[in-house]
Design a protein around this motif. Structure first.
Motif, PDB file in Angstrom:
ATOM      1  N   VAL A  61      11.855  15.619  -4.285  1.00 21.03           N
ATOM      2  CA  VAL A  61      12.929  14.988  -3.613  1.00 21.03           C
ATOM      3  C   VAL A  61      14.317  15.596  -3.358  1.00 21.03           C
ATOM      4  O   VAL A  61      14.401  16.834  -4.322  1.00 21.03           O
ATOM      5  N   ARG A 115       8.608  18.907   4.799  1.00 19.12           N
ATOM      6  CA  ARG A 115       9.243  17.491   4.605  1.00 19.12           C
ATOM      7  C   ARG A 115       9.440  17.004   3.191  1.00 19.12           C
ATOM      8  O   ARG A 115       8.890  17.365   2.256  1.00 19.12           O
ATOM      9  N   PRO A 136      11.476  13.664   1.046  1.00 20.08           N
ATOM     10  CA  PRO A 136      12.252  12.465   1.026  1.00 20.08           C
ATOM     11  C   PRO A 136      13.349  12.794   0.324  1.00 20.08           C
ATOM     12  O   PRO A 136      13.678  13.653  -0.431  1.00 20.08           O
ATOM     13  N   LYS A 185      14.569   7.452  -7.113  1.00 23.36           N
ATOM     14  CA  LYS A 185      13.423   7.610  -6.422  1.00 23.36           C
ATOM     15  C   LYS A 185      13.311   6.517  -5.541  1.00 23.36           C
ATOM     16  O   LYS A 185      12.428   6.170  -4.904  1.00 23.36           O
ATOM     17  N   VAL A 238      15.080   5.801  -1.225  1.00 24.80           N
ATOM     18  CA  VAL A 238      14.662   6.624  -0.142  1.00 24.80           C
ATOM     19  C   VAL A 238      15.619   6.330   0.852  1.00 24.80           C
ATOM     20  O   VAL A 238      15.676   5.482   1.665  1.00 24.80           O
ATOM     21  N   ILE A 294      13.858  11.225   5.493  1.00 34.53           N
ATOM     22  CA  ILE A 294      12.874  12.060   5.507  1.00 34.53           C
ATOM     23  C   ILE A 294      13.741  13.232   6.158  1.00 34.53           C
ATOM     24  O   ILE A 294      14.204  13.278   7.400  1.00 34.53           O
ATOM     25  N   VAL A 300      12.421   6.491   7.583  1.00 33.41           N
ATOM     26  CA  VAL A 300      11.258   6.511   6.590  1.00 33.41           C
ATOM     27  C   VAL A 300      10.053   5.410   6.863  1.00 33.41           C
ATOM     28  O   VAL A 300      10.478   4.311   7.453  1.00 33.41           O
ATOM     29  N   ILE A 306       6.271   6.799   2.319  1.00 28.06           N
ATOM     30  CA  ILE A 306       6.745   6.570   1.268  1.00 28.06           C
ATOM     31  C   ILE A 306       5.730   5.149   0.764  1.00 28.06           C
ATOM     32  O   ILE A 306       5.711   4.296   1.206  1.00 28.06           O
ATOM     33  N   LEU A 329       4.201   9.155  -2.631  1.00 31.22           N
ATOM     34  CA  LEU A 329       4.390   9.424  -1.199  1.00 31.22           C
ATOM     35  C   LEU A 329       2.993   9.954  -0.758  1.00 31.22           C
ATOM     36  O   LEU A 329       2.117  10.413  -1.605  1.00 31.22           O
TER      37      LEU A 329
END
Length: 280
Positions: A74, A95, A97, A103, A106, A109, A134, A159, A170
């Motif tokens: 992330v 990609r 997050p 976490k 989020v 992205i 997201v 996610i 994810l």
């Protein structure tokens, strides 16, 4: 009068159907007949593996194939540009997050390619404004439904949340497709892998083309010749007489090689499986 000699030869699927003596009563019997077809060389190992993946696809859930929370790469919304770029380059994903406090938070992205537009004007970069929306999915969602959602929304990452709304991992469209086609290696996987020979699904192995023939012979307990070339990629190229493209195959002794990555000058990686010549 019909010219029967002009009819095309049946493909592997038609030959497979002709092998069935009766319609399978259930999935177990269908799988058994597929394995019998494989033993008769109607199907090869890769086709059998893909069909089995398709049969199990609708019954599998996101929870079974997702990337766990602890393994998620992330980016924090507060990261400065220099640290962010270093993270993206080191991880090598397309990609990421982007999170706030943790976490479970989020924010969106980040697509690595979106950073390119700020290459010449880094001071104009605003991470918050660059984020894509997201998609959240529950752990219990079936993979066939998720694939339809990916296609409908034109997104490649979701996610995964648990029953309490916390982030548990994810999942990407690549994770979903690998259930059917097996492991999909990208350029970063090939470069970063510490092993020249890596087991993949269905008793097959991904072998880097730079693997020495000696190491290959030691690993598989075989005796491919190494008197003219030193590497597996060199051996395949030498036997074909040209640099093959992705998807081309070659049988050497009891081993079948399929090119999974190559450029115009050299091979990069091969898929290898044992196919004894006496059984072909």
């Amino acid at each position: 009068m019909d010219d029967y000699s002009s009819k095309p030869a049946p493909n592997w699927f038609e030959r497979l159907l002709n092998r069935f003596t009766h319609e399978p009563e259930d999935r177990e019997e269908l799988v058994s007949q597929l394995h019998a077809a494989f033993e008769r060389n109607v199907l090869d190992a890769e086709a059998l593996s893909m069909i089995e993946g398709v049969l199990s696809f609708s019954e599998r859930t996101v929870r079974e194939v997702m990337v766990q929370r602890s393994q998620m790469d992330v980016i924090r919304l507060s990261e400065p540009m220099e640290k962010l770029l270093s993270h993206v380059i080191e991880a090598g994903h397309s990609r990421f997050p982007v999170i706030g406090e943790d976490k479970d938070d989020v924010q969106g992205i980040l697509l690595s390619k979106d950073l390119l537009r700020y290459f010449l004007t880094p001071n104009d970069f605003d991470l918050q404004k660059t984020l894509r929306p997201v998609v959240f999915v529950p752990e219990s969602k079936r993979l066939d439904g998720l694939l339809r959602e990916f296609r409908a929304t034109k997104t490649h990452m979701a996610i995964v949340v648990d029953e309490y709304g916390g982030v548990s991992g994810l999942i990407t469209i690549e994770d979903v497709l690998e259930v059917i086609v097996g492991d999909i290696d990208d350029e970063h996987d090939l470069i970063e892998s510490e092993d020249d020979i890596v087991p993949v699904r269905g008793e097959r192995y991904r072998v880097l083309a730079t693997t020495s023939i000696d190491d290959f012979n030691d690993f598989f307990e075989c005796a491919l010749p190494d008197d003219e070339v030193d590497t597996i990629g060199g051996l395949v190229t030498a036997n074909l007489g040209y640099v093959p493209v992705r998807g081309e195959g070659l049988q050497l002794q009891d081993w079948h090689f399929t090119v999974i990555r190559a450029d115009s000058r050299r091979l990069q990686a091969l898929l290898v499986e044992r196919r004894p010549q006496a059984a072909r």
